[in-house]
Design an enzyme around this catalytic site. Structure first.
Site, PDB file in Angstrom:
ATOM      1  N   ASP A   1      -5.849  -3.557   7.787  1.00 37.49           N
ATOM      2  CA  ASP A   1      -6.052  -4.830   8.469  1.00 37.49           C
ATOM      3  C   ASP A   1      -5.331  -5.945   7.691  1.00 37.49           C
ATOM      4  OD1 ASP A   1      -6.875  -6.773  10.237  1.00 37.49           O
ATOM      5  OD2 ASP A   1      -8.937  -6.850   9.525  1.00 37.49           O
TER       6      ASP A   1
ATOM      7  N   HIS B   1      -3.159 -15.027   5.317  1.00 37.42           N
ATOM      8  CA  HIS B   1      -3.277 -16.472   5.555  1.00 37.42           C
ATOM      9  C   HIS B   1      -2.891 -17.138   4.232  1.00 37.42           C
ATOM     10  CE1 HIS B   1      -5.392 -15.901   9.374  1.00 37.42           C
ATOM     11  NE2 HIS B   1      -6.137 -15.002   8.772  1.00 37.42           N
TER      12      HIS B   1
ATOM     13  N   HIS C   1      -1.214  -7.093  10.613  1.00 36.17           N
ATOM     14  CA  HIS C   1      -0.899  -8.315  11.372  1.00 36.17           C
ATOM     15  C   HIS C   1       0.288  -8.964  10.661  1.00 36.17           C
ATOM     16  CE1 HIS C   1      -4.899  -8.353  13.464  1.00 36.17           C
ATOM     17  NE2 HIS C   1      -5.274  -7.741  12.351  1.00 36.17           N
ATOM     18  N   PHE C   2       1.470  -8.877  11.262  1.00 30.73           N
ATOM     19  CA  PHE C   2       2.671  -9.399  10.604  1.00 30.73           C
ATOM     20  C   PHE C   2       3.124 -10.734  11.202  1.00 30.73           C
ATOM     21  CE2 PHE C   2       4.244  -5.081   8.671  1.00 30.73           C
ATOM     22  CZ  PHE C   2       3.278  -5.187   7.692  1.00 30.73           C
ATOM     23  N   ARG C   3       2.323 -11.302  12.111  1.00 27.10           N
ATOM     24  CA  ARG C   3       2.378 -12.720  12.496  1.00 27.10           C
ATOM     25  C   ARG C   3       3.604 -13.180  13.266  1.00 27.10           C
ATOM     26  NH1 ARG C   3      -2.857 -12.797  11.806  1.00 27.10           N
ATOM     27  NH2 ARG C   3      -3.614 -13.116   9.706  1.00 27.10           N
TER      28      ARG C   3
ATOM     29  N   ASN D   1      -2.110  -9.995  18.114  1.00 20.91           N
ATOM     30  CA  ASN D   1      -2.612 -11.383  18.105  1.00 20.91           C
ATOM     31  C   ASN D   1      -1.632 -12.326  17.418  1.00 20.91           C
ATOM     32  OD1 ASN D   1      -3.227 -10.150  15.627  1.00 20.91           O
ATOM     33  ND2 ASN D   1      -4.959 -11.481  15.243  1.00 20.91           N
TER      34      ASN D   1
ATOM     35  N   HIS E   1     -11.592  -4.067  18.228  1.00 20.56           N
ATOM     36  CA  HIS E   1     -12.256  -4.922  17.238  1.00 20.56           C
ATOM     37  C   HIS E   1     -13.676  -5.074  17.756  1.00 20.56           C
ATOM     38  CE1 HIS E   1     -12.414  -8.328  14.246  1.00 20.56           C
ATOM     39  NE2 HIS E   1     -13.560  -8.427  14.894  1.00 20.56           N
TER      40      HIS E   1
END
Ligand code: DOR
Length: 440
Positions: A305, A309, A64-66, A96, A181
């Site tokens: 994964d 954060h 997840h590289f946002r 996401n 998921h």
């Protein structure tokens, strides 16, 4: 006249599908042009790999590289730099983000952004929604799409398709693998109030084994009904393994280095909410069952994964603290340490991180060291002893759950299509990652 290579890597122990061998690797135009004795061959660049093992490039199939969205935690540039520093030559990125990657336009935006900023090669999952379900067959043909991502239970972000009827619509549209998921949303909702006021130690009790087993049983049944390839992401429980084994013809699955290394309650005592992720880190019984799946050959891939954060966000009281931890940079040293400890062979590591992803997702020209394949190489020193630290971590979140981990085995260089992008812990050159290509 002998061939002139762009790059010759010499002196290393190369891990090919046929086993380990002392071979030089000759690269022309980004592809492996020869594996053999190339000491006298002319080459524009030579790389002395003496003492190192040359592995097919490690691919992290869950990151997840946002970007776009919460880029204060990560973006495609910082995440891919972290990958390169960790010996990872390619990543599959999750949808996401904000907004979610659920349309052709949003996918194209990410591909362009990654072309401009990624240090390593990349692919993106398309996020399934109940609105785009019927369009997935067309959307999945977009450039750089590795598969469909289906959130059956909610985690970070807004993507969620929790009704079996809608999930079946997703499974029925298209051919690429649907990565799930797998946590049962109804059970998550129902049980959350039971743990009010408790600490992060309750995380695996709230999101319990039954949550995962119930969801996985249901999605396997739906995938069977639609005759669709399915991939269960970050499997964490002993209870799901017999289900996955019984459906091996259709279903593949992943676990993470974190779930193979950490265990409750110790990880929550020591790391608090930094150890909080979905699905959770569980007790040693589950960890041992996952190791058995590594040993038996049942497990298909390892992925991290990587879900950064900030420390500030993580400091909120559970369960307001967000779930997820970084991992792309620590995959190789953590797993090589398990290799050093005799928990898996180097060949099984390669199978789980390179050959496995290529086989499952139909990656073209990647996943093995062979003539004609992309010259994606992860060069490791199996005997290097180093300590993983927050300072080494390049993720924008600035921490790793493995701070203080004494590793045996370390990534010394990362080569993407014949270009050295990391050597001795430093990035080299400029970002030039490309979308990975897949069989239709
Ligand atoms: O712990 C998690 N964090 N699990 C997921 O599936 C999502 C991820 C995130 O994006 O933060």
């Amino acid at each position: 006249m002998s061939t002139a290579y762009d790059l010759v890597l010499h002196g290393g122990t190369v891990v090919t599908p046929a086993g380990r061998a002392q071979l030089d690797v000759g690269v022309i135009a980004g592809r492996i042009a020869a594996l053999g004795q190339l000491s006298k061959a002319p080459a524009a660049e030579r790389f002395d790999a003496t003492g190192l093992h040359v592995l097919p490039g490690v691919i992290d199939t869950q990151c997840h590289f946002r970007e776009p969205g919460p880029t204060h935690k990560e973006d495609l540039g910082s995440g891919s730099a972290s990958a390169a520093l960790g010996g990872v030559t390619g990543f599959f990125e999750m949808p996401n983000t904000t907004p979610s990657t659920d349309s052709a336009e949003r996918l194209a935006w990410k591909v362009q952004r990654a072309r401009d900023t990624s240090w390593v090669d990349f692919a993106f999952y398309l996020g399934a929604t109940s609105e785009n379900a019927e369009q997935l067959a067309v959307l999945e043909q977009g450039e750089g799409v590795c598969g469909i991502k289906l959130f059956c239970g909610s985690s970070t972000g807004t993507l969620l398709v929790d009704k079996p009827a809608d999930q079946l619509r997703v499974f029925s549209s298209g051919r690429k693998r649907v990565a799930c998921h797998s946590e049962d949303e109804a059970r998550l909702k129902e049980r959350k109030p039971l743990f009010e006021g408790q600490s992060v130690h309750a995380h695996p009790q709230w999101r319990d084994e039954e949550c995962a087993v119930k969801s996985t049983a249901s999605i396997l049944q739906l995938a069977r009904q639609a005759n669709r390839k399915v991939h269960v992401l970050h499997v964490t429980t002993a209870g799901e393994l017999p289900l996955l084994e019984a459906n091996k013809d259709l279903a593949s699955f992943e676990t993470t280095p974190q779930h193979l290394t950490l265990a409750a309650p110790e990880c929550y005592d020591r790391l608090g909410t930094l150890a909080q992720m979905n699905p959770p880190i569980r007790d040693a019984r589950h960890r041992e069952a996952l190791w058995e799946a590594v040993r038996s050959g049942l497990l298909d891939v390892l992925a991290t994964d990587h879900a950064p954060h900030t420390l500030e966000e993580k400091a909120r009281p559970w369960p307001q603290s967000p779930s997820g931890m970084p991992g792309v940079q620590t995959l190789v040293p953590v797993m090589l340490t398990h290799v050093s400890d005799g928990k898996l062979t180097l060949e099984r590591f390669v199978d789980l991180t390179s050959a496995g992803p290529a086989r499952l997702f139909g990656l073209r020209r990647k996943g093995r060291l062979a003539v004609g394949f992309d010259a994606d190489l992860t060069l490791v020193d199996l005997s290097a002893r180093r300590t993983i630290t927050n300072a080494w971590s390049k993720s924008r979140c600035g921490w790793t759950p493995f701070d203080g981990f004494a590793a045996t085995g370390w990534p010394m260089a990362t080569v993407v299509r014949g270009r050295v992008v990391m050597r001795d812990g430093a990035l080299v050159g400029a970002p030039a990652g490309l979308p990975m290509a897949f069989d239709p």
